[in-house]
Design a protein around this motif. Structure first.
Motif, PDB file in Angstrom:
ATOM      1  N   VAL A 238      37.219  41.539  48.716  1.00 18.74           N
ATOM      2  CA  VAL A 238      37.080  40.187  48.759  1.00 18.74           C
ATOM      3  C   VAL A 238      37.649  39.469  47.723  1.00 18.74           C
ATOM      4  O   VAL A 238      37.179  40.090  46.486  1.00 18.74           O
ATOM      5  CB  VAL A 238      35.328  39.730  48.811  1.00 18.74           C
ATOM      6  CG1 VAL A 238      35.261  38.396  48.855  1.00 18.74           C
ATOM      7  CG2 VAL A 238      34.920  40.670  50.035  1.00 18.74           C
ATOM      8  N   TYR A 239      38.478  38.598  47.686  1.00 16.16           N
ATOM      9  CA  TYR A 239      39.089  37.925  46.810  1.00 16.16           C
ATOM     10  C   TYR A 239      38.797  36.421  46.904  1.00 16.16           C
ATOM     11  O   TYR A 239      39.013  35.875  48.031  1.00 16.16           O
ATOM     12  CB  TYR A 239      40.505  38.047  46.730  1.00 16.16           C
ATOM     13  CG  TYR A 239      41.479  37.216  45.661  1.00 16.16           C
ATOM     14  CD1 TYR A 239      40.993  37.043  44.364  1.00 16.16           C
ATOM     15  CD2 TYR A 239      42.315  36.599  46.209  1.00 16.16           C
ATOM     16  CE1 TYR A 239      41.750  36.283  43.437  1.00 16.16           C
ATOM     17  CE2 TYR A 239      43.238  35.700  45.348  1.00 16.16           C
ATOM     18  CZ  TYR A 239      42.671  35.493  44.034  1.00 16.16           C
ATOM     19  OH  TYR A 239      43.210  34.647  43.215  1.00 16.16           O
ATOM     20  N   THR A 240      38.383  36.079  46.024  1.00 14.14           N
ATOM     21  CA  THR A 240      38.019  34.144  45.878  1.00 14.14           C
ATOM     22  C   THR A 240      38.832  33.651  44.950  1.00 14.14           C
ATOM     23  O   THR A 240      38.538  33.838  43.825  1.00 14.14           O
ATOM     24  CB  THR A 240      36.512  34.104  45.541  1.00 14.14           C
ATOM     25  OG1 THR A 240      36.139  34.971  44.513  1.00 14.14           O
ATOM     26  CG2 THR A 240      35.567  34.245  46.944  1.00 14.14           C
TER      27      THR A 240
ATOM     28  N   LEU B 200      34.998  45.024  35.031  1.00 10.93           N
ATOM     29  CA  LEU B 200      35.608  45.456  36.504  1.00 10.93           C
ATOM     30  C   LEU B 200      37.055  45.383  36.519  1.00 10.93           C
ATOM     31  O   LEU B 200      38.047  45.564  37.265  1.00 10.93           O
ATOM     32  CB  LEU B 200      35.243  44.185  37.579  1.00 10.93           C
ATOM     33  CG  LEU B 200      33.695  44.046  37.947  1.00 10.93           C
ATOM     34  CD1 LEU B 200      33.615  42.891  38.924  1.00 10.93           C
ATOM     35  CD2 LEU B 200      33.343  45.353  38.685  1.00 10.93           C
TER      36      LEU B 200
ATOM     37  N   ARG C  96      41.494  47.325  44.648  1.00 15.35           N
ATOM     38  CA  ARG C  96      42.506  46.470  43.917  1.00 15.35           C
ATOM     39  C   ARG C  96      43.969  47.245  43.970  1.00 15.35           C
ATOM     40  O   ARG C  96      44.850  46.228  43.405  1.00 15.35           O
ATOM     41  CB  ARG C  96      42.229  45.941  42.744  1.00 15.35           C
ATOM     42  CG  ARG C  96      40.767  45.310  42.809  1.00 15.35           C
ATOM     43  CD  ARG C  96      40.300  44.614  41.502  1.00 15.35           C
ATOM     44  NE  ARG C  96      38.811  43.849  41.825  1.00 15.35           N
ATOM     45  CZ  ARG C  96      37.823  44.388  41.813  1.00 15.35           C
ATOM     46  NH1 ARG C  96      37.597  45.941  41.434  1.00 15.35           N
ATOM     47  NH2 ARG C  96      36.588  43.823  42.028  1.00 15.35           N
TER      48      ARG C  96
ATOM     49  N   ARG D  33      23.739  49.569  41.252  1.00 22.13           N
ATOM     50  CA  ARG D  33      23.145  48.424  42.253  1.00 22.13           C
ATOM     51  C   ARG D  33      21.636  48.248  41.823  1.00 22.13           C
ATOM     52  O   ARG D  33      21.165  49.309  41.357  1.00 22.13           O
ATOM     53  CB  ARG D  33      22.930  49.274  43.442  1.00 22.13           C
ATOM     54  CG  ARG D  33      24.445  49.323  44.523  1.00 22.13           C
ATOM     55  CD  ARG D  33      24.813  47.937  44.562  1.00 22.13           C
ATOM     56  NE  ARG D  33      26.147  47.544  45.206  1.00 22.13           N
ATOM     57  CZ  ARG D  33      27.224  47.407  45.036  1.00 22.13           C
ATOM     58  NH1 ARG D  33      27.684  47.599  43.778  1.00 22.13           N
ATOM     59  NH2 ARG D  33      28.327  47.132  45.996  1.00 22.13           N
TER      60      ARG D  33
ATOM     61  N   ARG E 146      31.112  52.651  50.328  1.00 25.15           N
ATOM     62  CA  ARG E 146      32.233  51.687  50.289  1.00 25.15           C
ATOM     63  C   ARG E 146      32.461  51.189  48.694  1.00 25.15           C
ATOM     64  O   ARG E 146      31.551  50.921  48.133  1.00 25.15           O
ATOM     65  CB  ARG E 146      31.750  50.300  51.063  1.00 25.15           C
ATOM     66  CG  ARG E 146      32.902  49.141  51.007  1.00 25.15           C
ATOM     67  CD  ARG E 146      32.413  47.847  51.498  1.00 25.15           C
ATOM     68  NE  ARG E 146      31.244  47.609  50.345  1.00 25.15           N
ATOM     69  CZ  ARG E 146      31.379  46.996  49.232  1.00 25.15           C
ATOM     70  NH1 ARG E 146      32.699  46.860  48.952  1.00 25.15           N
ATOM     71  NH2 ARG E 146      30.444  46.949  48.417  1.00 25.15           N
ATOM     72  N   ARG E 147      33.831  50.920  48.628  1.00 26.99           N
ATOM     73  CA  ARG E 147      34.272  50.237  47.055  1.00 26.99           C
ATOM     74  C   ARG E 147      35.222  49.390  47.204  1.00 26.99           C
ATOM     75  O   ARG E 147      36.241  49.558  48.130  1.00 26.99           O
ATOM     76  CB  ARG E 147      34.577  51.299  46.140  1.00 26.99           C
ATOM     77  CG  ARG E 147      33.466  52.163  45.516  1.00 26.99           C
ATOM     78  CD  ARG E 147      32.673  51.590  44.254  1.00 26.99           C
ATOM     79  NE  ARG E 147      31.683  50.675  44.836  1.00 26.99           N
ATOM     80  CZ  ARG E 147      30.422  51.225  45.549  1.00 26.99           C
ATOM     81  NH1 ARG E 147      30.283  52.383  45.353  1.00 26.99           N
ATOM     82  NH2 ARG E 147      29.601  50.368  45.911  1.00 26.99           N
ATOM     83  N   SER E 148      35.293  48.332  46.778  1.00 25.89           N
ATOM     84  CA  SER E 148      36.221  47.336  46.676  1.00 25.89           C
ATOM     85  C   SER E 148      37.497  47.951  46.105  1.00 25.89           C
ATOM     86  O   SER E 148      37.553  48.697  45.149  1.00 25.89           O
ATOM     87  CB  SER E 148      36.114  46.157  45.811  1.00 25.89           C
ATOM     88  OG  SER E 148      34.983  45.220  46.432  1.00 25.89           O
TER      89      SER E 148
HETATM   90  C1  FMN Z   1      31.821  36.616  47.182  1.00 26.03           C
HETATM   91  C2  FMN Z   1      32.689  37.693  46.472  1.00 26.03           C
HETATM   92  C3  FMN Z   1      33.598  37.049  45.782  1.00 26.03           C
HETATM   93  C4  FMN Z   1      34.502  38.113  45.081  1.00 26.03           C
HETATM   94  N1  FMN Z   1      35.585  37.687  44.306  1.00 26.03           N
HETATM   95  C5  FMN Z   1      36.189  38.658  43.838  1.00 26.03           C
HETATM   96  C6  FMN Z   1      37.538  38.448  43.144  1.00 26.03           C
HETATM   97  O1  FMN Z   1      37.896  37.211  43.169  1.00 26.03           O
HETATM   98  N2  FMN Z   1      38.338  39.246  42.569  1.00 26.03           N
HETATM   99  C7  FMN Z   1      38.060  40.606  42.555  1.00 26.03           C
HETATM  100  O2  FMN Z   1      38.785  41.382  42.270  1.00 26.03           O
HETATM  101  N3  FMN Z   1      36.688  41.170  43.353  1.00 26.03           N
HETATM  102  C8  FMN Z   1      36.164  40.076  43.840  1.00 26.03           C
HETATM  103  N4  FMN Z   1      34.832  40.346  44.480  1.00 26.03           N
HETATM  104  C9  FMN Z   1      34.599  41.857  44.451  1.00 26.03           C
HETATM  105  C10 FMN Z   1      33.310  42.334  43.573  1.00 26.03           C
HETATM  106  O3  FMN Z   1      34.089  42.016  42.081  1.00 26.03           O
HETATM  107  C11 FMN Z   1      32.829  43.742  44.103  1.00 26.03           C
HETATM  108  O4  FMN Z   1      32.224  43.433  45.222  1.00 26.03           O
HETATM  109  C12 FMN Z   1      31.631  43.864  43.061  1.00 26.03           C
HETATM  110  O5  FMN Z   1      32.286  44.243  41.762  1.00 26.03           O
HETATM  111  C13 FMN Z   1      30.997  45.311  43.559  1.00 26.03           C
HETATM  112  O6  FMN Z   1      31.931  46.290  43.579  1.00 26.03           O
HETATM  113  P1  FMN Z   1      32.017  46.955  45.073  1.00 26.03           P
HETATM  114  O7  FMN Z   1      32.489  46.130  46.189  1.00 26.03           O
HETATM  115  O8  FMN Z   1      33.388  48.126  44.716  1.00 26.03           O
HETATM  116  O9  FMN Z   1      30.703  47.526  45.639  1.00 26.03           O
HETATM  117  C14 FMN Z   1      34.041  39.457  45.270  1.00 26.03           C
HETATM  118  C15 FMN Z   1      32.996  39.906  46.133  1.00 26.03           C
HETATM  119  C16 FMN Z   1      32.226  38.979  46.864  1.00 26.03           C
HETATM  120  C17 FMN Z   1      31.170  39.450  47.629  1.00 26.03           C
END
Ligand code: FMN
Length: 207
Positions: free
Chosen positions: A153-155, A96, A24, A196, A20-22
């Motif tokens: 996940v965007y906060t 990032l 955008r 990680r 899994r990867r975030s």
């Molecule tokens: C609580 C939380 C808040 C996060 N907030 C943001 C955010 O505001 N913007 C964003 O682009 N990514 C956000 N992320 C994603 C993280 O940057 C990302 O999970 C991390 O860099 C690891 O990358 P991966 O998810 O691809 O493994 C958030 C993740 C978590 C769990």
């Protein structure tokens, strides 16, 4: 002879989840409402303090609403990146590649605004809402990945606008905003996202 079932299943799940990867940048490939309903059901199956289920998942497909969320979010991010962010946080974010622009809030086929309840609709109390909602979001992310969908996940830096834009009552506090869809074909995750901690850095065993 030992039963390898749990080890193999746990390893298999790990192998799946580590991929899994975030994301955008999302493509315009749609995701059905039914799919989103299954994801929310998975989230709703989570454990919670005294089974109080202190969560609400507001699922947005409407384009005008997504655009409004993007605009409000970017306004807050401009203030954050412009002067509010502390230096350490900006240094951590740099690899990032995030910035004040959040086009994924418009391009993702679905946004799921997750709210933490301060009490239930019938007035009954909730317990441990923070940990409960965090666990539920984790399950939702795992369910989406299992379904072949990408998430972010965007906060938002100033999340207050979410309750107003989405017409939520004062008993609901913004927790996070999830973008759900398919990655755009050109999307490549930043190298930093793969890092990680090792097992021995995150696990302590007492046996
Ligand atoms: C609580 C939380 C808040 C996060 N907030 C943001 C955010 O505001 N913007 C964003 O682009 N990514 C956000 N992320 C994603 C993280 O940057 C990302 O999970 C991390 O860099 C690891 O990358 P991966 O998810 O691809 O493994 C958030 C993740 C978590 C769990």
């Amino acid at each position: 002879m030992s039963d390898r079932g749990p080890e193999e299943a746990a390893r298999g799940f790990y192998e799946r989840m580590r991929a899994r990867r975030s994301v955008r940048e999302f493509s315009d490939r749609p995701v059905s409402r039914e799919t989103i309903e299954w994801l929310v059901r998975a989230a709703g199956s989570s454990p919670s303090g005294a089974n109080s289920q202190p969560w609400r998942f507001v699922c947005v497909r409407d384009g005008a609403l997504k655009e409004r969320i993007r605009r409000e979010a970017e306004e807050g991010e401009r203030a954050f990146y412009g002067n509010r962010a502390d230096e350490d946080f900006l240094r951590s974010l740099a690899p990032l590649g995030t910035c004040e622009r959040k086009p994924f809030l418009r391009s993702a086929p679905w946004l799921i605004a997750v709210f933490r309840l301060t009490r239930n609709d019938d007035g009954s109390p909730v317990y441990y809402p923070g940990p409960s909602v965090g666990i539920a979001v984790g399950l939702l992310l795992a369910a989406a990945h299992h379904a072949g969908l990408a998430t972010l996940v965007y906060t938002p830096s100033s999340p207050g606008f979410l309750a107003e834009v989405l017409g939520r009552p004062p008993t609901e506090r913004p927790f996070c905003l999830l973008a759900v869809g398919h990655p755009s074909p050109g999307w490549r995750p930043p190298e930093a996202a793969f890092a990680r901690k090792r097992l021995d850095e995150i696990m302590v065993v007492c046996e």
